[in-house]
Write a protein that holds these residues in place. Structure first.
Motif, PDB file in Angstrom:
ATOM      1  N   GLU A  74       3.120   1.716  -9.582  1.00 43.41           N
ATOM      2  CA  GLU A  74       2.597   1.563  -8.214  1.00 43.41           C
ATOM      3  C   GLU A  74       1.084   1.410  -8.226  1.00 43.41           C
ATOM      4  N   GLU A  75       0.425   2.229  -9.067  1.00 44.37           N
ATOM      5  CA  GLU A  75      -1.014   2.000  -9.248  1.00 44.37           C
ATOM      6  C   GLU A  75      -1.354   2.129 -10.727  1.00 44.37           C
ATOM      7  N   GLU A  76      -2.306   1.308 -11.187  1.00 48.59           N
ATOM      8  CA  GLU A  76      -2.717   1.327 -12.595  1.00 48.59           C
ATOM      9  C   GLU A  76      -3.366   2.676 -12.896  1.00 48.59           C
ATOM     10  N   ASN A  77      -2.863   3.376 -13.843  1.00 51.91           N
ATOM     11  CA  ASN A  77      -3.362   4.706 -14.141  1.00 51.91           C
ATOM     12  C   ASN A  77      -3.268   4.930 -15.646  1.00 51.91           C
ATOM     13  N   LYS A 127      -0.058   5.777 -18.134  1.00 53.62           N
ATOM     14  CA  LYS A 127       0.339   4.800 -19.171  1.00 53.62           C
ATOM     15  C   LYS A 127       0.147   5.343 -20.584  1.00 53.62           C
TER      16      LYS A 127
END
Ligand code: EPS
Length: 389
Positions: A94-97, A101
């Motif tokens: 949902e959001e780059e994190n 990751k």
């Protein structure tokens, strides 16, 4: 025969699709599971092996315990995936994190991380690590188990043992039969025939572990019962010994391969290297010695196949070596990942598997591709012809 593998170390599963296995070979999941369990064992294995209990699902190519001649699909689930569903999921986040990751930006010296990242243009080296991990050898062992089953049907037995770990050499390396070798090595936590060396190897592994370090070693694979004159001298890519060397070198962390007395041949005169030829009515042509490790001119001699491989220490260290962060270019310690302090005993099972695969492929290629009955008949005929040749 050929196979492909797919799957990431912490993804949902490992898969192999095997093509060209002849019809009519008896094959059960338990034949494969036995080999998978052997690969998981060994003194020096890390915590991952406590999470996994590798079990195969046969999803195609086998019906009622017999191969059909159609592609065989084998799947082994990664139980650890339940802890990695977000990190390794196929769907977009949902959001780059970077934390979710578990981004890796500090390559481990000795691993595929840096070169792989440059090649595939990955800023996150987890994308490299996940596929280059030796976890992939799970399904290579599954494919090897199919090959072993095929070889057994054709009278070829494969065994393996550990010759050396962390500089400790096995002195007692002889055995009467492959069955005896198997019994002894199955009972050994380091798959070694020499009980004195076994204890010293275990100590060396413990010592490495205490120091956050890792150690490598040497494994040997033997195959008995290969018919004479399998492979060919006619072209570089028909040479069966070359295929074995490539197969050994393809195992993660392997840095060298030897056949027969291997590098030792450089130090001896020809009169002490080559295996003299003899003949008798019962056995046909045999050799007085087997320095050639069962190969001359890229073809089998009919003597046992003997292949060795050297494994470097696993590069994933708890005591990390110096590296560079690829984002800042600053010097940093390499990433720490969970690891084994020594996987040489497990690697000896992998070595058996890849050797078995090459030998089985060569037999199928030379003696008939389609069904076991024809292959068996062709081999009997070939061996009879070779005996009286
Ligand atoms: C392995 C599984 C991996 C490692 C090891 C081999 O699992 P994880 O990374 O989750 O601990 O234990 O691979 C390496 C250390 C490596 O450097 O490739 C296995 O199933 O054999």
């Amino acid at each position: 025969m050929r196979y492909l593998t797919a799957g990431e170390s912490h993804g949902p599963q490992l898969t192999t699709i095997i093509e060209g296995v002849p019809a009519g070979l008896p094959l059960l999941a338990e034949d494969i599971n036995e080999e998978l369990a052997r690969r998981q064992k060994g003194h020096g294995r890390g915590r991952r092996m406590q999470i996994e209990k590798d079990q195969v699902q046969i999803l195609s190519g086998v019906r009622h315990g017999i191969t059909l001649g159609s592609p065989i699909t084998l799947v082994v689930e990664n139980k650890d995936f339940t802890h990695w569903t977000k990190i390794m999921g196929a769907d977009p986040l949902e959001e780059e994190n970077a934390e979710v990751k578990r981004v890796i930006s500090r390559p481990r010296p000795g691993h595929a991380d840096l070169n792989g990242a440059i090649k595939y243009n990955h800023r996150d080296m987890r994308n490299v690590l996940e596929r280059s991990s030796a976890r992939e050898t799970t399904v290579r062992v599954a494919a090897g188990a199919v090959a072993k089953k095929l070889l057994k049907e054709l009278g070829v037995e494969v065994g393996g043992h550990v010759l050396e770990i962390g500089g400790v050499k096995a002195e007692q390396t002889t055995y009467e039969t492959l069955n005896e070798l198997r019994e002894k090595t199955e009972a050994s936590p380091v798959r070694c025939l020499d009980e004195t060396a076994e204890k010293m190897m275990m100590k060396a592994i413990d010592h490495a572990k205490e120091n956050g370090d890792s150690i490598g070693g040497i494994v040997e694979v033997i195959a008995e019962g290969m018919p004479v004159a399998v492979g060919s001298y006619t072209h570089y890519d028909n040479k069966l010994d070359a295929k074995l060397a490539a197969a050994i070198m393809s195992i993660n962390a392997f840095k060298g391969a030897e056949i027969g007395i291997g590098f030792e041949a450089a130090r001896k005169p020809g009169s002490e290297v080559h295996d003299e030829i003899q003949w008798d009515i019962e056995n046909g042509y045999t050799r007085k010695t087997n320095n050639a490790g069962g190969f001359e001119g890229g073809m089998t001699t009919g003597m046992p196949v003997v292949v060795r491989g050297v494994m470097k220490p696993i590069p994933t260290l708890y005591k990390p070596l110096q590296s560079v962060d690829i984002e800042t270019k600053e010097a940093f310690a390499a990433s720490i990942e969970r690891s084994d302090s020594c996987a040489v005993p497990a690697a000896s099972v992998v070595a058996e598997s890849v050797v078995a695969w090459e030998l089985a492929s060569a037999l199928v290629q030379q003696f008939g591709q389609d069904n076991m009955e024809v292959i068996k008949k062709n081999i009997v005929h070939h061996q009879e012809r070779a005996r009286v040749f």
